[in-house]
Write a protein that holds these residues in place. Sequence first.
Motif, PDB file in Angstrom:
ATOM      1  N   ASP A   1       0.035  -4.299 -10.376  1.00  0.00           N
ATOM      2  CA  ASP A   1      -0.145  -4.215 -11.836  1.00  0.00           C
ATOM      3  C   ASP A   1      -1.502  -3.590 -12.179  1.00  0.00           C
ATOM      4  O   ASP A   1      -1.595  -2.731 -13.053  1.00  0.00           O
ATOM      5  CB  ASP A   1      -0.067  -5.597 -12.480  1.00  0.00           C
ATOM      6  N   ARG A   2      -2.552  -4.031 -11.492  1.00  0.00           N
ATOM      7  CA  ARG A   2      -3.878  -3.478 -11.773  1.00  0.00           C
ATOM      8  C   ARG A   2      -3.988  -2.020 -11.343  1.00  0.00           C
ATOM      9  O   ARG A   2      -4.577  -1.199 -12.052  1.00  0.00           O
ATOM     10  CB  ARG A   2      -4.974  -4.314 -11.098  1.00  0.00           C
ATOM     11  N   LEU A   3      -3.392  -1.683 -10.202  1.00  0.00           N
ATOM     12  CA  LEU A   3      -3.403  -0.284  -9.769  1.00  0.00           C
ATOM     13  C   LEU A   3      -2.619   0.599 -10.737  1.00  0.00           C
ATOM     14  O   LEU A   3      -3.000   1.742 -10.988  1.00  0.00           O
ATOM     15  CB  LEU A   3      -2.856  -0.157  -8.349  1.00  0.00           C
ATOM     16  N   ARG A   4      -1.554   0.062 -11.315  1.00  0.00           N
ATOM     17  CA  ARG A   4      -0.779   0.824 -12.305  1.00  0.00           C
ATOM     18  C   ARG A   4      -1.644   1.154 -13.516  1.00  0.00           C
ATOM     19  O   ARG A   4      -1.675   2.303 -13.985  1.00  0.00           O
ATOM     20  CB  ARG A   4       0.462   0.029 -12.737  1.00  0.00           C
ATOM     21  N   ILE A   5      -2.386   0.181 -14.010  1.00  0.00           N
ATOM     22  CA  ILE A   5      -3.268   0.414 -15.158  1.00  0.00           C
ATOM     23  C   ILE A   5      -4.403   1.356 -14.777  1.00  0.00           C
ATOM     24  O   ILE A   5      -4.757   2.269 -15.542  1.00  0.00           O
ATOM     25  CB  ILE A   5      -3.811  -0.920 -15.716  1.00  0.00           C
ATOM     26  N   LEU A   6      -4.982   1.161 -13.601  1.00  0.00           N
ATOM     27  CA  LEU A   6      -6.046   2.056 -13.144  1.00  0.00           C
ATOM     28  C   LEU A   6      -5.533   3.489 -13.047  1.00  0.00           C
ATOM     29  O   LEU A   6      -6.229   4.437 -13.427  1.00  0.00           O
ATOM     30  CB  LEU A   6      -6.578   1.573 -11.792  1.00  0.00           C
ATOM     31  N   ASN A   7      -4.316   3.662 -12.598  1.00  0.00           N
ATOM     32  CA  ASN A   7      -3.694   4.983 -12.528  1.00  0.00           C
ATOM     33  C   ASN A   7      -3.532   5.575 -13.930  1.00  0.00           C
ATOM     34  O   ASN A   7      -3.802   6.766 -14.148  1.00  0.00           O
ATOM     35  CB  ASN A   7      -2.342   4.881 -11.818  1.00  0.00           C
ATOM     36  N   LEU A   8      -3.112   4.748 -14.883  1.00  0.00           N
ATOM     37  CA  LEU A   8      -2.978   5.226 -16.268  1.00  0.00           C
ATOM     38  C   LEU A   8      -4.328   5.668 -16.825  1.00  0.00           C
ATOM     39  O   LEU A   8      -4.427   6.706 -17.489  1.00  0.00           O
ATOM     40  CB  LEU A   8      -2.379   4.135 -17.160  1.00  0.00           C
ATOM     41  N   ILE A   9      -5.368   4.890 -16.557  1.00  0.00           N
ATOM     42  CA  ILE A   9      -6.712   5.260 -17.018  1.00  0.00           C
ATOM     43  C   ILE A   9      -7.144   6.564 -16.351  1.00  0.00           C
ATOM     44  O   ILE A   9      -7.661   7.469 -17.011  1.00  0.00           O
ATOM     45  CB  ILE A   9      -7.717   4.117 -16.747  1.00  0.00           C
ATOM     46  N   ALA A  10      -6.915   6.673 -15.050  1.00  0.00           N
ATOM     47  CA  ALA A  10      -7.303   7.890 -14.316  1.00  0.00           C
ATOM     48  C   ALA A  10      -6.571   9.121 -14.840  1.00  0.00           C
ATOM     49  O   ALA A  10      -7.132  10.217 -14.866  1.00  0.00           O
ATOM     50  CB  ALA A  10      -7.043   7.704 -12.823  1.00  0.00           C
TER      51      ALA A  10
ATOM     52  N   LEU B   1       0.825  -1.208   0.000  1.00  0.00           N
ATOM     53  CA  LEU B   1       0.000   0.000   0.000  1.00  0.00           C
ATOM     54  C   LEU B   1       0.860   1.260   0.000  1.00  0.00           C
ATOM     55  O   LEU B   1       0.541   2.235  -0.693  1.00  0.00           O
ATOM     56  CB  LEU B   1      -0.962  -0.007   1.184  1.00  0.00           C
ATOM     57  N   ASP B   2       1.954   1.244   0.754  1.00  0.00           N
ATOM     58  CA  ASP B   2       2.874   2.395   0.757  1.00  0.00           C
ATOM     59  C   ASP B   2       3.451   2.614  -0.635  1.00  0.00           C
ATOM     60  O   ASP B   2       3.527   3.747  -1.111  1.00  0.00           O
ATOM     61  CB  ASP B   2       4.001   2.188   1.769  1.00  0.00           C
ATOM     62  N   SER B   3       3.839   1.541  -1.292  1.00  0.00           N
ATOM     63  CA  SER B   3       4.373   1.622  -2.647  1.00  0.00           C
ATOM     64  C   SER B   3       3.332   2.174  -3.610  1.00  0.00           C
ATOM     65  O   SER B   3       3.629   3.053  -4.435  1.00  0.00           O
ATOM     66  CB  SER B   3       4.837   0.233  -3.102  1.00  0.00           C
ATOM     67  N   ALA B   4       2.104   1.687  -3.507  1.00  0.00           N
ATOM     68  CA  ALA B   4       1.032   2.160  -4.388  1.00  0.00           C
ATOM     69  C   ALA B   4       0.753   3.644  -4.170  1.00  0.00           C
ATOM     70  O   ALA B   4       0.554   4.387  -5.138  1.00  0.00           O
ATOM     71  CB  ALA B   4      -0.239   1.339  -4.144  1.00  0.00           C
ATOM     72  N   THR B   5       0.757   4.073  -2.935  1.00  0.00           N
ATOM     73  CA  THR B   5       0.493   5.483  -2.629  1.00  0.00           C
ATOM     74  C   THR B   5       1.556   6.379  -3.255  1.00  0.00           C
ATOM     75  O   THR B   5       1.243   7.447  -3.776  1.00  0.00           O
ATOM     76  CB  THR B   5       0.440   5.686  -1.095  1.00  0.00           C
TER      77      THR B   5
ATOM     78  N   LEU C   1     -19.659   5.426  -0.541  1.00  0.00           N
ATOM     79  CA  LEU C   1     -19.459   5.330  -1.989  1.00  0.00           C
ATOM     80  C   LEU C   1     -19.905   3.955  -2.456  1.00  0.00           C
ATOM     81  O   LEU C   1     -19.576   2.947  -1.821  1.00  0.00           O
ATOM     82  CB  LEU C   1     -17.977   5.476  -2.341  1.00  0.00           C
ATOM     83  N   SER C   2     -20.612   3.922  -3.553  1.00  0.00           N
ATOM     84  CA  SER C   2     -20.918   2.662  -4.200  1.00  0.00           C
ATOM     85  C   SER C   2     -19.756   2.343  -5.138  1.00  0.00           C
ATOM     86  O   SER C   2     -19.467   3.121  -6.050  1.00  0.00           O
ATOM     87  CB  SER C   2     -22.226   2.768  -4.988  1.00  0.00           C
ATOM     88  N   CYS C   3     -19.086   1.258  -4.874  1.00  0.00           N
ATOM     89  CA  CYS C   3     -17.905   0.883  -5.672  1.00  0.00           C
ATOM     90  C   CYS C   3     -18.111  -0.505  -6.260  1.00  0.00           C
ATOM     91  O   CYS C   3     -17.543  -1.498  -5.789  1.00  0.00           O
ATOM     92  CB  CYS C   3     -16.650   0.929  -4.814  1.00  0.00           C
ATOM     93  N   THR C   4     -18.936  -0.563  -7.288  1.00  0.00           N
ATOM     94  CA  THR C   4     -19.228  -1.843  -7.922  1.00  0.00           C
ATOM     95  C   THR C   4     -18.186  -2.211  -8.974  1.00  0.00           C
ATOM     96  O   THR C   4     -18.018  -3.393  -9.291  1.00  0.00           O
ATOM     97  CB  THR C   4     -20.630  -1.841  -8.552  1.00  0.00           C
ATOM     98  N   TRP C   5     -17.488  -1.214  -9.502  1.00  0.00           N
ATOM     99  CA  TRP C   5     -16.405  -1.493 -10.450  1.00  0.00           C
ATOM    100  C   TRP C   5     -15.233  -2.054  -9.662  1.00  0.00           C
ATOM    101  O   TRP C   5     -14.952  -1.623  -8.547  1.00  0.00           O
ATOM    102  CB  TRP C   5     -16.002  -0.235 -11.217  1.00  0.00           C
ATOM    103  N   HIS C   6     -14.541  -3.016 -10.263  1.00  0.00           N
ATOM    104  CA  HIS C   6     -13.451  -3.668  -9.553  1.00  0.00           C
ATOM    105  C   HIS C   6     -12.411  -4.229 -10.513  1.00  0.00           C
ATOM    106  O   HIS C   6     -12.711  -4.584 -11.649  1.00  0.00           O
ATOM    107  CB  HIS C   6     -13.995  -4.795  -8.659  1.00  0.00           C
ATOM    108  N   GLY C   7     -11.174  -4.263  -9.999  1.00  0.00           N
ATOM    109  CA  GLY C   7     -10.088  -4.951 -10.669  1.00  0.00           C
ATOM    110  C   GLY C   7     -10.050  -6.380 -10.166  1.00  0.00           C
ATOM    111  O   GLY C   7     -10.386  -6.639  -9.005  1.00  0.00           O
ATOM    112  N   LYS C   8      -9.661  -7.298 -11.026  1.00  0.00           N
ATOM    113  CA  LYS C   8      -9.702  -8.717 -10.680  1.00  0.00           C
ATOM    114  C   LYS C   8      -8.305  -9.322 -10.647  1.00  0.00           C
ATOM    115  O   LYS C   8      -7.537  -9.172 -11.595  1.00  0.00           O
ATOM    116  CB  LYS C   8     -10.555  -9.473 -11.694  1.00  0.00           C
TER     117      LYS C   8
END
Length: 150
Positions: free
Chosen positions: A46-55, A11-15, A110-117
């Motif tokens: 890996d998924r957070l990296r892609i989510l960050n790119l999309i964001a 989590l520290d790395s992701a932040t 928050l409703s968070c129905t979208w998710h990375g798998k």
Amino acid sequence: IATPESWTQMLDSATVQFETLRLADYILSPLARCPFQRSISGDVLDRLRILNLIARELNADSSLSDHGNELWQTYCVGEKAWFSDESPNDKRYFKHELSFPDPDDHVKKLSCTWHGKVKIEQFRIHFEWPRPVGQAHLKVAYIGPKITKH
């Protein structure tokens, strides 16, 4: 960046790495109940990296740029997509479980129905989508075992 050896380090790395994501401070709680696995940690990052790119590709009105649409098609569309929304039945059946405290105001939900798998151990990364207009970050509210198990 060093390979994380714990959920806290992950989590520290992701932040540090993913500046457009806002990870909730309570995410560690469900993770702490799970033994740390380096393979899951790598897939989550890996998924957070892609989510960050999309964001990063979200315009001020929360629409996606052309490159953002390409990323969306690659990672959010199709049978093996890394990211998807819950089914209508799961949204209804698990409505309470898929509502999380807002990372910026724990009184709000928050409703968070979208998710990375993540296939290993059926881990999920739940996030707010679409990002509200005027909001700077994409909020990530949950990382942990799949919530919508039947």
